[in-house]
Design a protein around this motif. Structure first.
Motif, PDB file in Angstrom:
ATOM      1  N   ARG A   1     -11.259  68.313-157.712  1.00 25.67           N
ATOM      2  CA  ARG A   1     -10.942  67.540-158.626  1.00 25.67           C
ATOM      3  C   ARG A   1     -11.553  68.139-160.075  1.00 25.67           C
ATOM      4  N   TYR A   2     -12.490  68.807-160.084  1.00 30.23           N
ATOM      5  CA  TYR A   2     -12.957  69.737-161.259  1.00 30.23           C
ATOM      6  C   TYR A   2     -12.082  70.580-161.691  1.00 30.23           C
ATOM      7  N   ALA A   3     -11.533  71.524-160.402  1.00 30.30           N
ATOM      8  CA  ALA A   3     -10.421  72.230-160.756  1.00 30.30           C
ATOM      9  C   ALA A   3      -9.317  71.722-161.442  1.00 30.30           C
ATOM     10  N   CYS A   4      -8.708  70.511-160.696  1.00 30.25           N
ATOM     11  CA  CYS A   4      -7.501  69.830-161.143  1.00 30.25           C
ATOM     12  C   CYS A   4      -7.542  69.573-162.509  1.00 30.25           C
ATOM     13  N   ASP A   5      -8.818  69.086-163.089  1.00 32.43           N
ATOM     14  CA  ASP A   5      -9.000  68.667-164.336  1.00 32.43           C
ATOM     15  C   ASP A   5      -8.962  69.757-165.580  1.00 32.43           C
ATOM     16  N   LEU A   6      -9.201  70.558-165.072  1.00 31.37           N
ATOM     17  CA  LEU A   6      -9.324  71.938-166.058  1.00 31.37           C
ATOM     18  C   LEU A   6      -7.826  72.548-165.980  1.00 31.37           C
ATOM     19  N   LEU A   7      -7.110  72.619-165.072  1.00 31.21           N
ATOM     20  CA  LEU A   7      -5.734  73.033-164.866  1.00 31.21           C
ATOM     21  C   LEU A   7      -4.936  72.006-166.019  1.00 31.21           C
ATOM     22  N   GLU A   8      -5.119  70.480-165.577  1.00 31.71           N
ATOM     23  CA  GLU A   8      -4.438  69.667-166.479  1.00 31.71           C
ATOM     24  C   GLU A   8      -4.949  69.914-168.022  1.00 31.71           C
ATOM     25  N   ALA A   9      -6.070  70.076-168.296  1.00 35.70           N
ATOM     26  CA  ALA A   9      -6.458  70.461-169.517  1.00 35.70           C
ATOM     27  C   ALA A   9      -5.664  71.658-170.143  1.00 35.70           C
ATOM     28  N   ALA A  10      -5.432  72.589-169.216  1.00 38.13           N
ATOM     29  CA  ALA A  10      -4.804  73.632-169.857  1.00 38.13           C
ATOM     30  C   ALA A  10      -3.397  73.634-169.970  1.00 38.13           C
ATOM     31  N   GLY A  11      -2.866  72.158-169.800  1.00 38.76           N
ATOM     32  CA  GLY A  11      -1.297  71.984-169.676  1.00 38.76           C
ATOM     33  C   GLY A  11      -0.433  72.270-168.495  1.00 38.76           C
TER      34      GLY A  11
END
Length: 400
Positions: A19-29
């Protein structure tokens, strides 16, 4: 940007990290899709549950959710192999795991087409990654610490992996405007002169993709053949067969040449570097080969000259494979030597061994108008041999 980022792992043991990786991807658009492959997961808070993935197993979910962990992991890997390539919105993949998770994720990544971004963070990435990467363009990143909790190290490593995938998706490689068909060629250091001459002559008509015949090279070429991405093959360097049959380090496996048979792609082959078996440093050579003829290619690579008996075995093996090929094919035999060091005055020059190879091929291959074995009085690196390869390729590829 096209497609979504599929983030894959076992949410029953690595949920926070995924989920941490998902959050970073989402923050990157980038739109993430969290795919759970945990054998003991309850399906909470994921986009695609382990049950959904398991449903793609040929025998259904009951084949995956069993009491035996090893059996369950193997079955989930098989289900993921069928699930992942079938997703129409898949743009790239970020997988993470220990040895078990890596074993489940890597085979599915190998099924994806070359060019689709694939990042795999793994605890086993600093060892021998050949079984995990195979013929695919998988970027494996060592996790440094175990993928077991978020800490000052894992946050940086997983963050870098997520941002790497985000960059690949946000900045796709421009589509080539060159409409030339692609062809595959196999090369080794001792056949470089030949392949260089062939590519120089053909590059105006074809996009020439050269593969280093070190095991993964042959596998990668055949993966592209299976994907119908190659219009033809000039398999000048079949040396991987030596290592398969004699236990060298550069084997492409028993499946070498099978893609040619499956697809019927126009094929011109030869015996490049079938005079040598590859080992590591001299001390790595198996004891039962002591006393043979060796050549030190470099401190890390020791070459062993093949014998007439071994060459006859290879000729029969290759010939049987060629007999299964339904397409147009030519196999050229360089009587002047199969490598740069198999020529008069060179350390591997052995006309008797070469003769055994050529005779086995001629006796095994069932010839027809479409399938021919042709002897030529040249070394594999002679210009005349390169010209012959080109001439025969033009003939079977219907190129004027």
């Amino acid at each position: 940007m096209t497609g979504k980022a599929y983030v894959i792992g076992t949410c029953d043991t690595k949920g926070p990290e995924l989920r941490y990786a998902c959050d970073l991807l989402e923050a990157a658009g980038i739109t993430p899709v969290l795919v759970d492959i945990g054998i003991r997961s309850d399906g909470t808070g994921v986009d695609i549950t382990a049950m959904e993935v398991a449903g793609h197993h040929p025998w259904g979910i009951d084949a995956v959710f069993v009491d035996d962990r090893g059996q369950a992991v193997t079955a989930m890997a098989q289900a993921l192999q069928r699930f992942l390539p079938a997703q129409p919105d898949l743009g790239g993949v970020l997988g993470m795991g220990g040895s078990g998770g890596t074993a489940m994720i890597a085979p599915a990544l190998q099924e994806l087409d070359v060019g689709i971004p694939k990042v795999l963070v793994s605890t086993v990435a600093s060892g021998n990654v050949a079984p995990y990467v195979g013929p695919a363009d998988i970027a494996m990143m060592p996790s440094v610490t175990d993928v077991a909790g978020l800490n000052r190290i894992s946050r940086r490593v997983l963050g870098n992996a997520a941002h790497a995938l985000a960059g690949m998706l946000a900045s796709p490689v421009p589509v080539a405007t060159d409409d030339k068909p692609a062809i595959g060629l196999t090369m080794f250091g001792v056949t470089t002169a030949c392949v260089g001459q062939v590519t120089e002559r053909l590059e105006a008509q074809y996009d020439c993709l050269v593969f280093h015949a070190v095991g993964t090279g042959g596998q990668s070429m055949e993966k592209l053949v299976d994907s119908r991405m190659l219009a033809g093959v000039l398999d000048i360097t079949t040396t991987e067969v030596c290592d398969l049959l004699m236990g060298g380090v550069f084997s492409a496996g028993e499946g070498r040449l099978d893609a040619i048979a499956r697809t019927g792609v126009p094929y011109v082959g030869s015996c490049g570097a079938l005079d040598m078996v590859n080992f590591g440093a001299p001390e790595t050579v198996p004891e039962h080969y002591r006393g043979r003829t060796f050549y030190e290619h470099n401190p890390q690579v020791t070459l062993m000259r093949t014998t007439p008996e071994e060459n006859a075995r290879m000729g029969h093996w290759i010939g049987e494979k060629l007999n299964r090929c339904p397409g147009k094919m030519r196999f050229l035999l360089p009587e002047g030597g199969v490598s740069a060091i198999d020529a008069p005055g060179q350390p591997f020059h052995d006309p008797e061994a070469d003769a055994a190879l050529f005779q086995a091929l001629e006796h095994t291959v069932v010839e027809s108008d479409d399938r021919r074995v042709i002897r030529l009085p040249y070394n594999v690196n002679d210009r005349a041999f390169a010209e012959a390869l080109i001439e025969h390729f033009h003939e079977i590829a219907n190129v004027e």
